[in-house]
Scaffold this active site. Structure first.
Site, PDB file in Angstrom:
ATOM      1  CG  ASP B  12      -1.558   1.283   1.495  1.00  0.00           C
ATOM      2  OD1 ASP B  12      -2.301   1.718   0.607  1.00  0.00           O
ATOM      3  OD2 ASP B  12      -1.323   1.888   2.569  1.00  0.00           O
ATOM      4  CG  ASP B  14      -1.400   7.909   0.853  1.00  0.00           C
ATOM      5  OD1 ASP B  14      -0.885   8.998   1.095  1.00  0.00           O
ATOM      6  OD2 ASP B  14      -1.831   7.571  -0.276  1.00  0.00           O
ATOM      7  CE  LYS B 186      -5.447  -0.308  -1.280  1.00  0.00           C
ATOM      8  NZ  LYS B 186      -4.232   0.102  -0.563  1.00  0.00           N
TER       9      LYS B 186
END
Lengths: 260, 260
Positions: B12, B14, B186
């Site tokens: 991922d 951030d 997601k």
């Protein structure tokens, strides 16, 4: 009980008394007859963008004269809620300019600083934008409590709908990770109390007339008024069974009030 | 299984690889070590305002070189969803200008007319306003299906949050009286499929590394990847028990991937 024999009559505005800028058929005559019989008349709206004075002028302009004390708007009730119940509140407003005017008239302290707000009051806002969403979210994330002027997802306009208060409340709730703690407009008990205070009659002597089961009729039923659904607006006869909200009377239009 | 011995690693962005405009500690070294060992690397983000190329430039600017084919954004997956699954769609966009660019690159037909749209695709929009709410509502009320680029209520920024896609989706849902039919980002299975297609390894040979249990780890668990929670972002050790989403590994930071 004969529908014409109550002491006081409450009328919703949009869909019951008017649509857009037009009074509905029979409204002027019905109200005139109620006045002739010395009955209390009160017009109720969930509007978050009108003060009672705005509504009075609007009705007068359409040909229906009434006093400011014969009108209750959800925006007005919001001002009166804060003045009475939360006198220490510093309220951050998400809504149109008229909200600030009403709060000032009601003696409510308004703040432009989301950091110091104790409450965020949310109304319909035809100038809503991302920046307002950010600022309202920031106030709510710092602990200010979300209050909705009304729970209406849309407002009927000629030819369709426009987004109302609840659409904006949902955006704010989602960004802030919280929920509105209080809804002021119909069918809330707070709105009903304010209406009954102005009517100055016991609820069982009052008839609530409206076109929406889930706001007008539900509120009337809950607070002990008698209720009448008019079929000139949103709800239909078929909705009565589906929504399981039962009005005491069903009228094709307000003109039927004395012709039933 | 040793956390350093998977064939492919998904990260991922951030909260896992970066915060704001800064790479997190150990990221450059960890990625360099994975490349040295010839492992597949894929960066995954729910962003609705970045194409893979945007992310590539952003990462490069921070000192992490990678290819466009090593990045998946929810906006990109949205374009690929429509191109693959809904080739006849005429998509009305509620979002920033980059959405139109991505849809055109993906070969998706975009319409500016809410009356003729078959779908409304909603992303984060820092220029969101009431007029966009009205037009999106109108499309949805005429039957266009609501699709959300991602399900994120907020996007973390240095010092706090800004409202993300889901806040705008909720406003539209409320005004339209409907619900989003599909969420692309997601933890959706559609996003997972696209990631697995790009990884070109069976899921059990892939490690999904992220900072959010309810998106990164949930998606990894559901699609059969192994998962690792890093504690540099949103979720904490305490959240694991509370949310009942179990990662296979817990890392203080990406630097621990080879130091565990």
């Amino acid at each position: 009980m004969d529908i014409a024999s109550y002491e006081a009559y409450c009328f919703d505005l949009d869909g019951t008394v008017l649509i857009g800028d037009q009074l509905l058929a029979g409204v002027v005559e019905t109200v005139a007859e109620l006045r002739r019989r010395d009955r209390r008349v009160l017009f109720l709206t969930n509007s978050s963008v009108h003060t009672p004075r705005d509504c009075q002028r609007r009705l007068e302009h359409m040909g229906l004269a009434c006093g400011e004390d014969e009108i209750l708007t959800a925006l007005y009730v919001s001002g009166s809620y804060f003045a009475r119940e939360e006198p220490e509140a510093r309220v951050y407003l998400v809504g149109e300019a008229v909200m600030r005017r009403q709060m000032e008239e009601s003696g409510v302290a308004v703040t432009g600083d989301p950091e110091e707000a104790t409450h965020v009051l949310v109304g319909m806002d035809r100038n809503f934008n991302y920046e307002k969403l950010v600022l309202g979210m920031r106030a709510a994330r710092r602990g200010a409590r979300l209050v909705a002027v009304n729970p209406d997802p849309v407002c009927p306009v000629p030819g369709g709908y426009i987004p109302d208060t609840w659409a904006i409340v949902k955006a704010l709730e989602t960004a802030a990770g919280t929920e509105a703690e209080l809804v002021i407009g119909k069918p809330s008990p707070y709105y009903a109390q304010e209406a009954l205070r102005m009517l100055a009659h016991p609820p069982e002597h009052c008839l609530m007339v409206g076109d929406r089961l889930e706001t007008d009729i539900l509120m009337g039923n809950r607070c002990g008024m008698q209720t009448a659904l008019v079929l000139t607006g949103v709800s239909t006869r078929a909705d009565i069974a589906r929504q399981q909200i039962l009005p005491g009377y069903v009228l094709d239009s307000l003109a039927d009030l004395f012709n039933k």
